[in-house]
Scaffold this active site. Structure first.
Site, PDB file in Angstrom:
ATOM      1  N   LYS A 187     -10.322 134.308  72.884  1.00 34.21           N
ATOM      2  CA  LYS A 187     -10.423 133.477  71.684  1.00 34.21           C
ATOM      3  C   LYS A 187     -10.087 132.055  72.061  1.00 34.21           C
ATOM      4  O   LYS A 187      -9.090 131.796  72.714  1.00 34.21           O
ATOM      5  CB  LYS A 187      -9.467 133.980  70.598  1.00 34.21           C
ATOM      6  CG  LYS A 187      -9.568 133.173  69.315  1.00 34.21           C
ATOM      7  CD  LYS A 187      -8.842 133.785  68.134  1.00 34.21           C
ATOM      8  CE  LYS A 187      -7.381 133.953  68.340  1.00 34.21           C
ATOM      9  NZ  LYS A 187      -6.655 134.380  67.150  1.00 34.21           N
TER      10      LYS A 187
ATOM     11  N   HIS B 106     -11.866 133.847  60.968  1.00 29.63           N
ATOM     12  CA  HIS B 106     -12.542 133.885  62.269  1.00 29.63           C
ATOM     13  C   HIS B 106     -12.465 135.272  62.900  1.00 29.63           C
ATOM     14  O   HIS B 106     -13.337 135.646  63.676  1.00 29.63           O
ATOM     15  CB  HIS B 106     -11.967 132.830  63.222  1.00 29.63           C
ATOM     16  CG  HIS B 106     -10.513 132.987  63.483  1.00 29.63           C
ATOM     17  ND1 HIS B 106      -9.551 132.407  62.689  1.00 29.63           N
ATOM     18  CD2 HIS B 106      -9.849 133.679  64.443  1.00 29.63           C
ATOM     19  CE1 HIS B 106      -8.360 132.726  63.149  1.00 29.63           C
ATOM     20  NE2 HIS B 106      -8.515 133.490  64.213  1.00 29.63           N
TER      21      HIS B 106
ATOM     22  N   CYS C  76      -9.292 125.342  60.430  1.00 26.30           N
ATOM     23  CA  CYS C  76     -10.441 126.226  60.631  1.00 26.30           C
ATOM     24  C   CYS C  76     -11.504 125.567  61.498  1.00 26.30           C
ATOM     25  O   CYS C  76     -11.824 124.401  61.327  1.00 26.30           O
ATOM     26  CB  CYS C  76     -11.038 126.583  59.263  1.00 26.30           C
ATOM     27  SG  CYS C  76     -12.538 127.567  59.378  1.00 26.30           S
TER      28      CYS C  76
ATOM     29  N   CYS D  91      -7.047 127.124  58.195  1.00 22.70           N
ATOM     30  CA  CYS D  91      -7.447 128.443  58.671  1.00 22.70           C
ATOM     31  C   CYS D  91      -6.777 129.531  57.839  1.00 22.70           C
ATOM     32  O   CYS D  91      -5.583 129.448  57.552  1.00 22.70           O
ATOM     33  CB  CYS D  91      -7.040 128.595  60.137  1.00 22.70           C
ATOM     34  SG  CYS D  91      -7.399 130.217  60.825  1.00 22.70           S
TER      35      CYS D  91
ATOM     36  N   CYS E  50     -14.253 127.904  62.284  1.00 19.14           N
ATOM     37  CA  CYS E  50     -15.362 128.849  62.123  1.00 19.14           C
ATOM     38  C   CYS E  50     -16.169 128.566  60.857  1.00 19.14           C
ATOM     39  O   CYS E  50     -17.217 129.148  60.657  1.00 19.14           O
ATOM     40  CB  CYS E  50     -14.855 130.288  62.099  1.00 19.14           C
ATOM     41  SG  CYS E  50     -14.017 130.782  60.572  1.00 19.14           S
TER      42      CYS E  50
END
Length: 105
Positions: A53, A86, A71, A82, A73
């Site tokens: 990741k 994800h 975030c 976030c 994604c």
């Protein structure tokens, strides 16, 4: 002698099923209803694919919290922060995108 170069750049987009249908007399046509299909695609197709990741950290002196996750994604319900979305995205697409962490110095 100077020469001129002219370029033409164009793009075409096709949206099937989004034609217009007539409405009442004297009004503008309304768009038809159409189903939109969204495909999940990898956000990180090339960068650091050998890592499980991709998470980056930045140390900042003037933060109110000791750690803030942003975030990357684009699927977070609390965007720009976030919320862990994800994880589901990575499982669905095989991607390895993770948050940007801002850490207080």
């Amino acid at each position: 002698m100077a020469s001129m170069l002219s370029m033409s750049v164009g793009a075409a987009f096709s949206y099937g099923g989004l034609g217009l249908r007539p409405s009442r007399a004297g009004t503008q046509p309304r768009p038809r209803s159409a189903a939109v299909v969204v495909r999940a695609e990898a956000i990180n197709p090339e960068i650091r694919k050998s890592e499980a990741k991709v998470v980056d950290s930045v140390v900042v002196a003037e933060l109110s919290k000791p750690l803030t996750a942003y975030c990357r994604c684009w699927r977070s319900g609390t965007f720009p922060l976030c919320d862990g979305s994800h994880v589901k995205h990575n499982k669905a697409t095989g991607d390895n995108v993770g948050p940007l962490l801002l850490k207080k110095e």
